[in-house]
Design a protein around this motif. Structure first.
Motif, PDB file in Angstrom:
ATOM      1  N   GLU A 325      24.054  62.634  43.659  1.00  5.91           N
ATOM      2  CA  GLU A 325      22.973  62.008  44.298  1.00  5.91           C
ATOM      3  C   GLU A 325      22.573  60.935  43.395  1.00  5.91           C
ATOM      4  O   GLU A 325      22.142  59.830  43.820  1.00  5.91           O
ATOM      5  N   GLU A 326      22.332  61.197  41.950  1.00  4.16           N
ATOM      6  CA  GLU A 326      21.620  60.469  41.093  1.00  4.16           C
ATOM      7  C   GLU A 326      22.583  59.132  40.634  1.00  4.16           C
ATOM      8  O   GLU A 326      21.940  57.841  41.051  1.00  4.16           O
ATOM      9  N   LEU A 327      23.790  59.110  41.037  1.00  2.00           N
ATOM     10  CA  LEU A 327      24.691  57.938  40.796  1.00  2.00           C
ATOM     11  C   LEU A 327      24.851  57.251  41.965  1.00  2.00           C
ATOM     12  O   LEU A 327      24.669  56.128  42.068  1.00  2.00           O
ATOM     13  N   THR A 328      24.924  57.887  43.332  1.00  7.42           N
ATOM     14  CA  THR A 328      24.908  57.321  44.379  1.00  7.42           C
ATOM     15  C   THR A 328      23.578  56.266  44.641  1.00  7.42           C
ATOM     16  O   THR A 328      23.799  55.127  45.379  1.00  7.42           O
ATOM     17  N   GLU A 329      22.585  56.646  44.195  1.00 11.64           N
ATOM     18  CA  GLU A 329      21.372  55.851  44.089  1.00 11.64           C
ATOM     19  C   GLU A 329      21.780  54.649  43.644  1.00 11.64           C
ATOM     20  O   GLU A 329      21.096  53.447  43.986  1.00 11.64           O
ATOM     21  N   LYS A 330      22.406  54.481  42.622  1.00 15.52           N
ATOM     22  CA  LYS A 330      22.488  53.207  41.814  1.00 15.52           C
ATOM     23  C   LYS A 330      23.531  52.573  42.578  1.00 15.52           C
ATOM     24  O   LYS A 330      23.900  51.345  42.179  1.00 15.52           O
ATOM     25  N   LEU A 331      24.405  52.992  43.531  1.00 10.70           N
ATOM     26  CA  LEU A 331      25.407  52.191  44.124  1.00 10.70           C
ATOM     27  C   LEU A 331      24.711  51.226  45.095  1.00 10.70           C
ATOM     28  O   LEU A 331      24.052  51.465  45.949  1.00 10.70           O
ATOM     29  N   GLU A 332      25.677  50.083  45.176  1.00 10.80           N
ATOM     30  CA  GLU A 332      25.053  48.882  46.021  1.00 10.80           C
ATOM     31  C   GLU A 332      26.189  48.465  47.000  1.00 10.80           C
ATOM     32  O   GLU A 332      27.177  48.319  46.529  1.00 10.80           O
ATOM     33  N   VAL A 333      25.682  48.039  48.271  1.00 14.70           N
ATOM     34  CA  VAL A 333      26.521  47.539  49.123  1.00 14.70           C
ATOM     35  C   VAL A 333      26.457  45.890  48.796  1.00 14.70           C
ATOM     36  O   VAL A 333      25.339  45.264  48.347  1.00 14.70           O
ATOM     37  N   TYR A 334      27.727  45.598  49.127  1.00  8.94           N
ATOM     38  CA  TYR A 334      27.598  44.023  48.829  1.00  8.94           C
ATOM     39  C   TYR A 334      26.909  43.420  50.170  1.00  8.94           C
ATOM     40  O   TYR A 334      27.201  43.657  51.260  1.00  8.94           O
ATOM     41  N   ASP A 335      25.993  42.679  49.891  1.00 10.49           N
ATOM     42  CA  ASP A 335      25.205  41.915  50.901  1.00 10.49           C
ATOM     43  C   ASP A 335      25.870  40.807  51.215  1.00 10.49           C
ATOM     44  O   ASP A 335      26.606  40.146  50.322  1.00 10.49           O
ATOM     45  N   ASN A 336      25.678  40.396  52.496  1.00 15.23           N
ATOM     46  CA  ASN A 336      26.243  39.030  52.763  1.00 15.23           C
ATOM     47  C   ASN A 336      25.610  37.863  52.154  1.00 15.23           C
ATOM     48  O   ASN A 336      24.464  37.475  52.634  1.00 15.23           O
ATOM     49  N   LEU A 337      26.341  37.149  51.130  1.00  9.31           N
ATOM     50  CA  LEU A 337      25.221  36.272  50.448  1.00  9.31           C
ATOM     51  C   LEU A 337      25.214  34.785  51.145  1.00  9.31           C
ATOM     52  O   LEU A 337      24.857  33.869  50.558  1.00  9.31           O
ATOM     53  N   GLY A 338      26.160  34.500  52.208  1.00  8.56           N
ATOM     54  CA  GLY A 338      26.322  33.637  52.752  1.00  8.56           C
ATOM     55  C   GLY A 338      27.375  32.683  52.226  1.00  8.56           C
ATOM     56  O   GLY A 338      27.887  33.019  51.079  1.00  8.56           O
ATOM     57  N   LYS A 339      28.074  31.836  53.323  1.00  9.06           N
ATOM     58  CA  LYS A 339      29.270  31.197  52.626  1.00  9.06           C
ATOM     59  C   LYS A 339      29.108  30.352  51.197  1.00  9.06           C
ATOM     60  O   LYS A 339      30.082  30.415  50.571  1.00  9.06           O
ATOM     61  N   ARG A 340      27.986  29.811  51.245  1.00  7.77           N
ATOM     62  CA  ARG A 340      27.775  28.908  49.958  1.00  7.77           C
ATOM     63  C   ARG A 340      27.860  29.622  48.728  1.00  7.77           C
ATOM     64  O   ARG A 340      28.553  29.291  47.708  1.00  7.77           O
ATOM     65  N   MET A 341      26.994  30.695  48.482  1.00  4.95           N
ATOM     66  CA  MET A 341      26.946  31.896  47.672  1.00  4.95           C
ATOM     67  C   MET A 341      28.397  32.260  47.230  1.00  4.95           C
ATOM     68  O   MET A 341      28.873  32.385  46.023  1.00  4.95           O
ATOM     69  N   LEU A 342      28.815  32.711  48.346  1.00 11.76           N
ATOM     70  CA  LEU A 342      30.342  33.314  48.166  1.00 11.76           C
ATOM     71  C   LEU A 342      31.127  32.292  47.492  1.00 11.76           C
ATOM     72  O   LEU A 342      32.033  32.568  46.649  1.00 11.76           O
ATOM     73  N   SER A 343      31.142  31.038  47.940  1.00 12.33           N
ATOM     74  CA  SER A 343      31.978  30.116  47.277  1.00 12.33           C
ATOM     75  C   SER A 343      31.863  29.837  46.054  1.00 12.33           C
ATOM     76  O   SER A 343      32.486  29.476  45.035  1.00 12.33           O
ATOM     77  N   HIS A 344      30.577  30.011  45.673  1.00 13.05           N
ATOM     78  CA  HIS A 344      29.983  29.811  43.965  1.00 13.05           C
ATOM     79  C   HIS A 344      30.774  30.941  43.375  1.00 13.05           C
ATOM     80  O   HIS A 344      31.253  30.913  42.317  1.00 13.05           O
ATOM     81  N   TYR A 345      30.560  32.146  43.827  1.00 14.80           N
ATOM     82  CA  TYR A 345      30.937  33.515  43.095  1.00 14.80           C
ATOM     83  C   TYR A 345      32.607  33.202  42.899  1.00 14.80           C
ATOM     84  O   TYR A 345      33.107  33.512  41.881  1.00 14.80           O
ATOM     85  N   ASN A 346      33.266  32.554  44.071  1.00 19.97           N
ATOM     86  CA  ASN A 346      34.771  32.206  43.833  1.00 19.97           C
ATOM     87  C   ASN A 346      34.868  31.488  42.652  1.00 19.97           C
ATOM     88  O   ASN A 346      36.087  31.380  41.980  1.00 19.97           O
ATOM     89  N   GLU A 347      34.189  30.155  42.829  1.00 23.09           N
ATOM     90  CA  GLU A 347      34.120  29.118  41.647  1.00 23.09           C
ATOM     91  C   GLU A 347      34.038  29.710  40.283  1.00 23.09           C
ATOM     92  O   GLU A 347      34.861  29.548  39.512  1.00 23.09           O
ATOM     93  N   LEU A 348      33.196  30.832  40.339  1.00 23.19           N
ATOM     94  CA  LEU A 348      32.927  31.336  38.854  1.00 23.19           C
ATOM     95  C   LEU A 348      34.152  32.206  38.625  1.00 23.19           C
ATOM     96  O   LEU A 348      34.718  32.206  37.365  1.00 23.19           O
ATOM     97  N   PHE A 349      34.454  32.900  39.477  1.00 20.96           N
ATOM     98  CA  PHE A 349      35.789  33.849  39.153  1.00 20.96           C
ATOM     99  C   PHE A 349      36.932  33.018  38.874  1.00 20.96           C
ATOM    100  O   PHE A 349      37.885  33.255  37.886  1.00 20.96           O
ATOM    101  N   LEU A 350      37.246  31.562  39.497  1.00 23.16           N
ATOM    102  CA  LEU A 350      38.438  30.792  39.212  1.00 23.16           C
ATOM    103  C   LEU A 350      38.041  30.370  37.702  1.00 23.16           C
ATOM    104  O   LEU A 350      39.153  30.320  36.917  1.00 23.16           O
ATOM    105  N   GLN A 351      37.061  30.015  37.068  1.00 25.32           N
ATOM    106  CA  GLN A 351      36.652  29.830  35.862  1.00 25.32           C
ATOM    107  C   GLN A 351      36.962  30.907  34.843  1.00 25.32           C
ATOM    108  O   GLN A 351      37.675  30.438  33.850  1.00 25.32           O
ATOM    109  N   PHE A 352      36.595  31.949  35.303  1.00 26.58           N
ATOM    110  CA  PHE A 352      37.084  33.243  34.203  1.00 26.58           C
ATOM    111  C   PHE A 352      38.484  33.278  34.378  1.00 26.58           C
ATOM    112  O   PHE A 352      39.027  33.671  33.017  1.00 26.58           O
ATOM    113  N   LYS A 353      39.092  33.025  35.293  1.00 28.62           N
ATOM    114  CA  LYS A 353      40.759  33.311  35.447  1.00 28.62           C
ATOM    115  C   LYS A 353      41.335  32.271  34.554  1.00 28.62           C
ATOM    116  O   LYS A 353      42.075  32.287  33.878  1.00 28.62           O
ATOM    117  N   MET A 354      40.728  31.035  34.473  1.00 32.51           N
ATOM    118  CA  MET A 354      41.306  30.015  33.756  1.00 32.51           C
ATOM    119  C   MET A 354      40.776  30.134  32.297  1.00 32.51           C
ATOM    120  O   MET A 354      41.167  29.128  31.314  1.00 32.51           O
TER     121      MET A 354
END
Lengths: 357, 275
Positions: A325-354
């Motif tokens: 129970e204690e750990l489940t409390e800390k788990l989070e569902v992915y919110d829909n951040l909107g296309k723009r934010m999601l695109s930004h997340y992907n951009e950051l991920f791309l930078q990390f990969k590179m």
């Protein structure tokens, strides 16, 4: 010229004849809208015996089709021309489909078995009041590791991944939300954080992980980890249970800072032909006996509280897949951040990969 | 009568015109159109501005760099191979054997390399046997270039093989008769005369190598990021079709430029097609 027209006419005629023939054949075998039910699900994600039982119980004919990514599934449904009655997308896909008007609201009257679902898993951000979806399975994102190869590390914290002894030993799953989310969690932020400062801090921290990262891969991660290609992997719990089936030396853990809580959910797409049958099927799957049987077959965590009681202790007591129970409390569902934010997340991920080692 | 004949002829052109419009012109127009859309579907130039930021410039540079490496290594292997092939007795059979692997699905071959190059794979077993010891092969630059070269080699060998076959052997004999050393003969006679084949081969390898994507994940473990990978990600994951299309526009421009730069003369194209 005349010949050309004639050939054309002949082809058209043949095409219509075939179309008629198939619809006639389908009808004679009972494949018509009224008593067939088309289910659109991930591959190998239901106990086939349950489909048979459902067919016997209701007299409906079930057509089972599979997809391998939420994106492919959404494209197919939004293009139309399909008659999927029940589909089983992940939670972030549901908020997208809801926005795009691809879902029919569920009728709670026809789903009496809904009461068996653990209330912890109802009324979540991606679908308030569960108007459109009912959870099917759930799980986490965590770390799978080979205890023989990692020394004293226990991975109860995400920060253990940064340990210098793990040089070139980590496989990451190729998902922007998962990797950025893990970075955010390791810094104690929410994995839905959209603060630019926090995100840049996360990128800088993730870049430091690069020397330890052997590869960022897709579905192959299961095969690679089972073959001990690397000592540590960041994976979904569902994949982890499959990998551990193949190689029992490995162990899975969800770090204490928290992690992602994901759901696959049953929905009725807008294109459904047999809405009544779809409700019957969803209710059938919610029956504790059926849900337990399915959970045993698939090996993922069931959100059905009554079904959990029916499962053998070795499954239901396994804290790796049914965390406290204690750990489940800390788990989070992915919110829909909107296309723009999601695109930004992907951009950051791309930078990390590179980022070069 | 005459007008009718040309009318019929024009009618026969219709399928080809349709094909070109539907499958060549329309996609390019669509790509250009999408490149001006932002994530929410509004008109914007931002994608083009974004392309010139360091992230995408670096990516473009690394795409070109790896494509160049792949082309150079393919050429280094393919030229001598093609040359030796023309000297063998059953050259068509040997050629067939070299082309044969390209009948196998690309994905299958790539997966096979994961097994071969893995920590406990065949290559590492060999290394251990020879006393060198296990090293990481999979997910390195080396494995990426190696597998790509392996996949592209048939496309390099074929045009070069054809060019060497076309070469009139008496020219080589003449050069030797007149006192040229073998190396000089190669440098001044054989190579210049087969240059068109080399150019055709380089085009056939460099251009697809520029937009490789699947191998970057399977063999290079996303440690190599090319423009192709970025396009795939923008279309399938981010759903940012605008940015994906913008990268595609630059790839099309780059490819057109390469075609022009290495353009072969009309005659050579005809010769290459004869076979």
């Amino acid at each position: 010229m005349k010949q050309l027209v004639q050939t054309f006419a002949a082809v058209l005629l043949a095409a219509f004849a075939l179309m008629y023939l198939t619809s006639y054949l389908n009808a004679s075998q009972g494949y018509t809208g009224g008593d067939t039910l088309t289910i659109y699900n991930w591959g190998d994600y239901i106990d086939p015996a349950l489909i048979e039982e459902f067919e016997k119980e209701t007299g409906m004919k079930v057509i089972y089709q599979t997809f391998d990514s939420n994106e492919a599934m959404m494209t197919k449904i939004s293009q139309g021309g399909t008659t999927f009655d029940v589909a089983i997308p992940s939670e972030y896909a549901i908020s997208k489909m809801k926005d795009d008007n691809l879902l029919l609201p569920l009728d709670p009257e026809k789903l009496p078995n809904r009461k068996y679902i653990d209330p912890r898993f109802l009324n979540l951000s991606f679908d308030p009041d569960n108007r459109y979806s009912i959870p099917y399975f759930w799980g986490t994102v965590g770390i799978i590791y080979n205890p023989e190869l990692v020394g004293d590390l226990k991975f109860d914290s995400w920060n253990d991944l940064w340990d210098p002894s793990l040089r070139n030993q980590i496989l990451l799953v190729d998902g922007a939300r998962e990797v950025i989310g893990m970075g955010l969690n390791s810094l104690g932020y929410s994995l839905n954080d959209t603060d630019e400062g926090h995100l840049q801090e996360t990128l800088a921290k993730l870049n430091q992980l690069t020397p330890n990262v052997k590869a960022i891969v897709g579905d192959e991660i299961k095969m690679l980890l089972a073959n001990e290609e690397a000592a540590v992997g960041v994976v979904w719990s569902g994949d982890a249970s499959e990998i551990m089936d193949d190689n029992d030396k490995l162990d899975y853990v969800v770090p204490e800072e928290g992690s992602n809580l994901w759901f696959d959910n049953m929905v009725i797409p807008k294109t459904a032909d047999n809405v009544k049958g779809a409700h019957r099927f969803i209710n059938f799957m919610l029956d504790p006996k059926h849900a337990a049987q399915n959970a045993e077959y698939v090996g993922y965590s069931t959100p059905n509280a009554e079904a959990l009681k029916l499962l053998p202790e070795e499954i239901s007591g396994d804290e790796r897949f049914y965390p406290s129970e204690e750990l489940t409390e800390k788990l989070e569902v992915y919110d829909n951040l909107g296309k723009r934010m999601l695109s930004h997340y992907n951009e950051l991920f791309l930078q990390f990969k590179m980022f070069k080692k | 009568m005459r007008a009718d004949a040309s009318g019929t002829r024009n009618l026969y052109l219709v399928p080809y015109l349709l094909w070109i419009v539907l499958f060549v012109v329309a996609p390019i127009v669509l790509i250009v159109y999408y490149s001006f859309l932002d994530v929410e579907g509004g008109f914007t130039f931002a994608n083009y501005v974004k392309f010139f930021t360091p992230v995408y410039m670096k990516m473009t540079f690394s795409s070109f760099w790896y494509a160049l490496l792949i082309t150079v290594f393919s050429l280094l292997v393919a030229y001598p191979a093609a040359y030796l092939l023309t000297r063998t007795r059953h050259k068509q059979l040997w050629l067939l054997l070299i082309i044969l692997p390209s009948w196998i699905n690309l994905l299958l071959k790539t997966y096979a390399f994961i097994g071969l190059f893995g920590t406990y794979g065949f290559a590492n077993a060999l290394l251990e046997l020879t006393g060198i010891g296990r090293t990481q092969i999979l997910f390195t630059d080396f494995s990426f270039v190696f597998v790509s070269v392996y996949i592209f080699i048939p496309f390099m060998i074929l045009p070069i093989f054809n060019a060497i076959e076309e070469l009139n052997p008496s020219l080589v004999y003449a050069a030797r008769d007149l006192g040229a050393s073998p190396w000089l003969t190669f440098r001044r006679v054989i190579f210049p005369l087969t240059l068109d084949g080399v150019k055709a081969g380089c085009q056939a390898v460099f251009i697809p190598a520029l937009s490789l994507f699947m191998i970057t994940r399977l063999i290079a473990g996303n440690r190599v990021i090319t423009l192709g990978t970025a396009i795939e990600q923008h279309f399938l994951v981010t759903q940012d079709w605008g940015m994906g299309a913008t990268i595609a526009v630059f790839l099309i421009i780059a490819m057109a430029a390469i075609m022009v730069l290495t353009g072969t003369k009309r005659k050579a194209v005809r010769d290459a097609n004869k076979r």
